[in-house]
Design an enzyme around this catalytic site. Structure first.
Site, mmCIF file in Angstrom:
data_model
loop_
_atom_site.group_PDB
_atom_site.id
_atom_site.type_symbol
_atom_site.label_atom_id
_atom_site.label_comp_id
_atom_site.label_asym_id
_atom_site.label_seq_id
_atom_site.Cartn_x
_atom_site.Cartn_y
_atom_site.Cartn_z
ATOM 1 N N SER A 1 30.938 36.780 26.899
ATOM 2 C CA SER A 1 29.565 35.827 28.223
ATOM 3 C C SER A 1 27.940 35.954 27.176
ATOM 4 O O SER A 1 27.963 36.487 26.090
ATOM 5 C CB SER A 1 28.946 36.939 28.906
ATOM 6 O OG SER A 1 27.737 36.480 29.380
ATOM 7 N N ASN B 1 35.673 40.773 28.344
ATOM 8 C CA ASN B 1 36.044 40.399 29.802
ATOM 9 C C ASN B 1 37.666 40.128 29.303
ATOM 10 O O ASN B 1 38.209 39.489 29.010
ATOM 11 C CB ASN B 1 35.624 39.207 30.606
ATOM 12 C CG ASN B 1 34.573 38.675 30.232
ATOM 13 O OD1 ASN B 1 33.014 39.861 31.218
ATOM 14 N ND2 ASN B 1 33.718 38.168 30.391
ATOM 15 N N GLU C 1 43.090 39.666 34.243
ATOM 16 C CA GLU C 1 42.049 38.429 35.158
ATOM 17 C C GLU C 1 43.615 37.504 36.174
ATOM 18 O O GLU C 1 43.124 37.394 37.035
ATOM 19 C CB GLU C 1 40.501 38.689 35.539
ATOM 20 C CG GLU C 1 39.879 39.390 35.350
ATOM 21 C CD GLU C 1 38.704 40.083 35.174
ATOM 22 O OE1 GLU C 1 37.711 40.031 35.423
ATOM 23 O OE2 GLU C 1 38.351 39.147 34.154
ATOM 24 N N HIS D 1 45.364 57.551 45.823
ATOM 25 C CA HIS D 1 44.343 57.335 45.910
ATOM 26 C C HIS D 1 43.143 56.919 45.088
ATOM 27 O O HIS D 1 42.176 56.555 45.277
ATOM 28 C CB HIS D 1 43.278 58.238 46.850
ATOM 29 C CG HIS D 1 44.490 58.163 47.930
ATOM 30 N ND1 HIS D 1 44.700 57.646 48.516
ATOM 31 C CD2 HIS D 1 45.534 59.786 47.995
ATOM 32 C CE1 HIS D 1 45.502 58.098 50.022
ATOM 33 N NE2 HIS D 1 46.560 59.635 49.717
ATOM 34 N N LYS E 1 28.731 42.459 26.705
ATOM 35 C CA LYS E 1 30.475 42.103 27.931
ATOM 36 C C LYS E 1 31.698 42.037 27.248
ATOM 37 O O LYS E 1 31.616 40.930 25.949
ATOM 38 C CB LYS E 1 30.368 41.296 29.127
ATOM 39 C CG LYS E 1 29.642 41.623 30.473
ATOM 40 C CD LYS E 1 29.088 40.498 31.417
ATOM 41 C CE LYS E 1 30.565 40.330 32.098
ATOM 42 N NZ LYS E 1 30.622 38.992 33.169
#
Ligand code: ARG
Length: 354
Positions: A276, A284, A289, A155, A282
């Protein structure tokens, strides 16, 4: 004059041509269709349908077409309709009327079934190698982090202590199963449909064992109607690509979480991440993704193919032309993803202190 318009008085509407054409994407089958055509010519010679001289001229012409394709010298038009008609047009330009004899005792139906199968086998073998390297990579990581403690979750709650090596090994098992499926899939598609012609074979005495042998297949397919309608091997291939895609999506989800500042478990190498423009803090995890995102398209491709097959009567239907874009897309994206994940994981820094 099209291959099929002997009985037609006028040319088809230009929008019919546009809707009908698959040349923009099935051009990728050119090397495979040339290979199958050479095997067919050899079988026609063996059956005394072509003389040795004729078959030699045809084979040289076909080889030249493939060479020009590899050098980016082939020009094609919507009016060519598909790669099979393009090859015949080019061959006839090269060797004259004799070029048309390449189509003796065959149909585009068994031709496309053979070329697509040869493409799939070739690309799946390469995918197999990539998957093996990826499994090796996961194996190395599982040994490297054999005793680095981390929280194992259920979980997404910290549940029991595990090691990072154990985590890597869990993913390795998923991809080992994918590899086994790929092996079975390659084995079951190892049959040659060429010689089935339109659906009921041909009256020319073609030795289908010879054709199968030249093309590296174990044997010819058993039923010519099934041969020109069978797209199961594409469904199998798409399912395996989808499953690899889903497994990559699962590991991606964890890597994305691990890469967040909140977790701070990993730092991805600059080559496999992006920044970014206005938030310089950042970094990424775009590759992960995208793998998560692209798996959705693979599920779509599999669904599209199965839905396309389900309502079709025996034997060939033009619906089947719609099998290729999904196939090319899923195989290409799965391969590229694996080629990227290996260096991305190898260069990632795992913050084992944390
Ligand atoms: N371009 C077609 C395909 O990909 C080739 C077969 C067409 N055969 C026919 N009889 N119309 O399926």
């Amino acid at each position: 004059m099209k291959l099929w318009n002997g009985r037609f008085g006028i040319n088809s509407d230009s929008k019919t041509d546009m809707y009908n054409a698959s040349i923009s994407f099935d051009i990728k089958l050119l090397p495979y269709d040339v290979k199958a055509s050479i095997a067919h010519v050899t079988t026609l010679k063996q059956a005394n349908v072509l003389t040795s001289e004729e078959s030699e001229i045809l084979i040289i012409g076909l080889e030249k077409i493939n060479e020009e394709y590899q050098n980016g010298q082939i020009e094609f038009f919507v009016e060519d309709e598909d790669v099979h008609m393009l090859i015949e047009r080019l061959l006839t330009l090269k060797v004259g009327e004799l070029g048309k004899k390449v189509h003796t005792g065959r149909s585009r139906n068994d031709q496309v079934a053979t070329a697509t199968r040869l493409y799939t086998i070739d690309k799946l073998h390469y995918l197999y190698d990539c998957l093996e390297s990826w499994i090796d990579c996961l194996d190395q990581q599982s040994l490297r982090y054999l005793s680095d403690i981390m929280a194992g979750c259920t979980h997404l709650q910290a549940a029991q202590p595990i090691t990072l090596g154990f985590w890597f090994d869990a993913y390795k098992q998923m991809f080992i199963r994918d590899l086994q499926k790929l092996e079975n899939c390659l084995d079951s598609m190892n049959q040659c449909p060429l010689g089935s012609a339109a659906l009921a074979g041909t009256s020319y005495p073609l030795d289908r064992y010879l054709t199968a042998n030249i093309l590296g297949f174990k044997q010819p397919t058993a039923n010519s109607m099934d041969s020109v309608a069978d797209r199961d091997y594409i469904a199998d291939s798409l399912y395996i690509c989808t499953l690899i895609g889903v497994h990559l999506s699962k590991i991606s989800e964890e890597l994305i979480i691990f890469n967040s500042q909140v977790y701070n478990y990993i730092t991805l190498d600059d080559r496999y991440s992006t920044g970014s423009s206005i938030m310089p803090q950042k970094k990424n995890p775009d590759i992960a993704e995208l793998a998560r995102g692209k798996s959705a398209r693979m599920i779509g491709n599999l669904t599209q193919l199965l839905t396309m097959i389900k309502g079709t009567p025996l034997a060939y239907n033009k619906d089947f032309q719609e099998d290729k874009e999904s196939l090319f897309d899923s195989i290409e994206n799965t391969t590229l993803a694996l080629e990227l994940f290996i260096p991305m994981i190898e260069t990632a820094k795992f913050n084992t202190e944390k």
